[in-house]
Design an enzyme around this catalytic site. Structure first.
Site, PDB file in Angstrom:
ATOM      1  N   GLU A 169       0.869  -1.181   0.000  1.00  0.00           N
ATOM      2  CA  GLU A 169       0.000   0.000   0.000  1.00  0.00           C
ATOM      3  C   GLU A 169       0.904   1.228   0.000  1.00  0.00           C
ATOM      4  O   GLU A 169       1.892   1.273   0.725  1.00  0.00           O
ATOM      5  CB  GLU A 169      -0.902  -0.055   1.245  1.00  0.00           C
ATOM      6  N   ASP A 223      -7.143   2.412  -8.086  1.00  0.00           N
ATOM      7  CA  ASP A 223      -7.476   3.782  -8.505  1.00  0.00           C
ATOM      8  C   ASP A 223      -7.699   3.817 -10.017  1.00  0.00           C
ATOM      9  O   ASP A 223      -6.801   3.452 -10.789  1.00  0.00           O
ATOM     10  CB  ASP A 223      -6.347   4.747  -8.118  1.00  0.00           C
ATOM     11  N   PHE A 236     -14.062   0.579  -0.153  1.00  0.00           N
ATOM     12  CA  PHE A 236     -14.488   1.135  -1.443  1.00  0.00           C
ATOM     13  C   PHE A 236     -15.708   0.419  -2.000  1.00  0.00           C
ATOM     14  O   PHE A 236     -16.550   1.054  -2.630  1.00  0.00           O
ATOM     15  CB  PHE A 236     -13.319   1.189  -2.436  1.00  0.00           C
TER      16      PHE A 236
HETATM   17  C1  LIG Z   1      -9.610   2.986  -4.399  1.00  0.00           C
HETATM   18  S1  LIG Z   1      -8.603   2.453  -3.097  1.00  0.00           S
HETATM   19  C2  LIG Z   1      -9.170   0.766  -2.792  1.00  0.00           C
HETATM   20  C3  LIG Z   1      -8.738   0.267  -1.432  1.00  0.00           C
HETATM   21  C4  LIG Z   1      -9.235  -1.133  -1.054  1.00  0.00           C
HETATM   22  N1  LIG Z   1      -8.700  -2.141  -1.932  1.00  0.00           N
HETATM   23  C5  LIG Z   1     -10.746  -1.200  -1.006  1.00  0.00           C
HETATM   24  O1  LIG Z   1     -11.334  -1.990  -1.784  1.00  0.00           O
HETATM   25  O2  LIG Z   1     -11.332  -0.478  -0.178  1.00  0.00           O
HETATM   26  C6  LIG Z   1      -7.066   2.145  -3.930  1.00  0.00           C
HETATM   27  C7  LIG Z   1      -5.918   1.903  -2.965  1.00  0.00           C
HETATM   28  O3  LIG Z   1      -4.758   1.551  -3.709  1.00  0.00           O
HETATM   29  C8  LIG Z   1      -3.641   2.283  -3.209  1.00  0.00           C
HETATM   30  N2  LIG Z   1      -2.708   2.413  -4.330  1.00  0.00           N
HETATM   31  C9  LIG Z   1      -2.884   3.136  -5.444  1.00  0.00           C
HETATM   32  N3  LIG Z   1      -1.846   2.998  -6.282  1.00  0.00           N
HETATM   33  C10 LIG Z   1      -0.988   2.143  -5.673  1.00  0.00           C
HETATM   34  C11 LIG Z   1       0.267   1.619  -6.035  1.00  0.00           C
HETATM   35  N4  LIG Z   1       0.848   1.960  -7.183  1.00  0.00           N
HETATM   36  N5  LIG Z   1       0.877   0.782  -5.182  1.00  0.00           N
HETATM   37  C12 LIG Z   1       0.288   0.445  -4.006  1.00  0.00           C
HETATM   38  N6  LIG Z   1      -0.899   0.922  -3.610  1.00  0.00           N
HETATM   39  C13 LIG Z   1      -1.527   1.756  -4.430  1.00  0.00           C
HETATM   40  C14 LIG Z   1      -4.218   3.595  -2.723  1.00  0.00           C
HETATM   41  O4  LIG Z   1      -3.400   4.218  -1.769  1.00  0.00           O
HETATM   42  C15 LIG Z   1      -5.560   3.147  -2.146  1.00  0.00           C
HETATM   43  O5  LIG Z   1      -5.463   2.769  -0.783  1.00  0.00           O
END
Ligand SMILES: C[S@@+](CC[C@H](N)C(=O)[O-])C[C@H]1O[C@@H](n2cnc3c(N)ncnc32)[C@H](O)[C@@H]1O
Length: 204
Positions: free
Chosen positions: A61, A111, A179
């Site tokens: 993360e 994302d 999410f």
């Molecule tokens: C939209 S949130 C979804 C979080 C979780 N999986 C959920 O379903 O609630 C996307 C997550 O991915 C993380 N994230 C985005 N790009 C990333 C990357 N390149 N490497 C690791 N984490 C990443 C963000 O910080 C965020 O916590």
């Protein structure tokens, strides 16, 4: 790549704070390894780790706040098969995981970067999918679930020459992550699932 070692929470053994802590995992002898990319509040990671106590779960993360929050929850659930890595997944896959070391990878609601000019920030590009392929054990799977049809279609276009057989479908809510709940509140009840099975090894 690693969490700032001045943070006292790094003393929490769940958090991989430096390369030494990473080496201590002894990946080769760790058995079945599952990796969650962008675990957010960590609900799915914790659930899977409780379900499969004999597997090692590595959560990646990029937001430090989520790492510290989830590390506390891991400790309070007495789960000793989870390790958390504060990193961009691309860097962690490039620098830390050897080829064919991961048995299952998943990313729930990555994302979507909906604006066209931001699409370069999307994680699951052809280049990253080739890297993901390389790090997965042959025959093993990666699961991606998104709320964004546009991101789903974009990922499908990235897939040729990445060594995966793909199965894509729409699915109802079932992961109970932050999410997923957020989308449910906004009355989204269908998500897009991409299941990738490694059928050919890619050099990356
Ligand atoms: C939209 S949130 C979804 C979080 C979780 N999986 C959920 O379903 O609630 C996307 C997550 O991915 C993380 N994230 C985005 N790009 C990333 C990357 N390149 N490497 C690791 N984490 C990443 C963000 O910080 C965020 O916590």
């Amino acid at each position: 790549m690693f969490m700032d070692t001045r943070t006292s929470l790094c003393e929490n053994p769940v958090i991989i704070a430096d390369r030494e802590a990473w080496e201590e995992i002894h990946l080769k002898d760790a058995g079945t390894i599952e990796v969650e990319i962008g675990f957010g509040s960590g609900e799915y990671l914790l659930r899977r780790a409780s379900q499969y106590p004999d597997r090692l779960f590595i959560g990646i993360e990029k937001k430090p706040g989520m790492i510290t929050e989830v590390a506390k929850r891991v400790a309070s659930h007495n789960l000793n098969n989870i390790r958390l890595l504060e990193s961009c997944a691309r860097d962690a896959f490039t620098d830390l995981f050897p080829a064919c070391s991961i048995s299952r990878a998943y990313s729930l609601f990555p994302d979507p970067w909906p604006k066209r000019k931001h699409s370069k920030y999307r994680l699951f590009s052809t280049q990253y999918l080739r890297l993901l392929n390389n790090r997965l054990v042959s025959g093993c799977e990666a699961l991606i679930v998104t709320d964004s049809e546009d991101y789903c279609n974009w990922m499908l276009k990235q897939l040729p020459d990445t060594g995966f057989e793909v199965e894509n479908s729409t699915i109802p809510p079932q992961f109970d992550t932050r999410f997923e709940r957020k989308w449910l509140k906004q009355e989204f009840s269908t998500f897009f699932r991409i299941l990738l099975k490694k059928t050919q090894h890619i050099e990356a």
